[in-house]
Design an enzyme around this catalytic site. Structure first.
Site, PDB file in Angstrom:
ATOM      1  N   TRP A 110       0.859  -1.185   0.000  1.00  0.00           N
ATOM      2  CA  TRP A 110       0.000   0.000   0.000  1.00  0.00           C
ATOM      3  C   TRP A 110       0.894   1.233   0.000  1.00  0.00           C
ATOM      4  CZ3 TRP A 110      -4.994   0.139  -0.944  1.00  0.00           C
ATOM      5  CH2 TRP A 110      -5.690   1.330  -0.733  1.00  0.00           C
TER       6      TRP A 110
ATOM      7  N   HIS B 172      -9.207   5.593  10.627  1.00  0.00           N
ATOM      8  CA  HIS B 172      -8.434   4.443  10.153  1.00  0.00           C
ATOM      9  C   HIS B 172      -6.931   4.659  10.358  1.00  0.00           C
ATOM     10  CE1 HIS B 172      -7.583   0.888   7.726  1.00  0.00           C
ATOM     11  NE2 HIS B 172      -6.716   1.612   7.048  1.00  0.00           N
TER      12      HIS B 172
END
Length: 164
Positions: A31, A97
């Site tokens: 990511w 998050h």
């Protein structure tokens, strides 16, 4: 340490112990690959600069930063590495998050460092925006991967000195 006042790639090579014969694991998150690939490049390049041959560097990829702890744990369990470097990048967004991922990885790496004799080096960029990440991944503030590789060499030396 505030990187605003310290370039992550600046260090005195004379202050880095020998890495001769040591084995390094690197777990890198896919990511934000545009950042993590540059961190990986910095870490591997620094290890090579200190004489570590490619066959003493094991690189494994995980999908995201939250998986870094699991990857490091399994690398310690299933390989013969002297230190593990985890590399990832989390950029703050509009939801919590960011906080959950950063806290989870921080706690996971801390736990690994307290229960094994293999140092796990924290190379997770936690930035407010992509520009800050770019500045720390080979940009004007240096490369966190370089800093982590130097740290890994020094921590292996620390462990070796304690065992004498």
């Amino acid at each position: 340490m505030a990187t605003e006042f310290h370039n992550l790639s600046d260090y005195d090579p004379a202050q880095v112990p020998s890495a001769d014969g040591k084995r390094f694991g690197i777990v890198v998150a896919d990511w934000n690959e545009n950042i993590t690939s540059r961190l990986l490049h910095g870490a591997v390049g620094t290890l090579r600069a200190h004489g570590v041959p490619d066959d003493h560097i094991t690189v494994m990829h995980v999908p995201g930063s939250f998986e870094l702890t699991f990857g490091a744990s399994r690398m310690i369990e299933h390989t013969d590495v002297d230190a593990v470097i985890v590399l990832g990048c989390v950029v703050r967004g509009d939801t919590p998050h960011f906080d959950y991922v950063c806290q989870g990885v921080t706690q996971g790496v801390t736990e690994l460092n307290t229960r094994t004799d293999v140092p796990v080096i924290f190379g997770l960029l936690t930035t407010d925006n992509m520009r800050q990440a770019e500045m720390r991944a080979g940009g004007e503030l240096g490369n966190k991967g370089t800093e982590c590789a130097v740290c890994a060499i020094k921590m292996i030396d620390f462990v070796c000195r304690l065992k004498k």
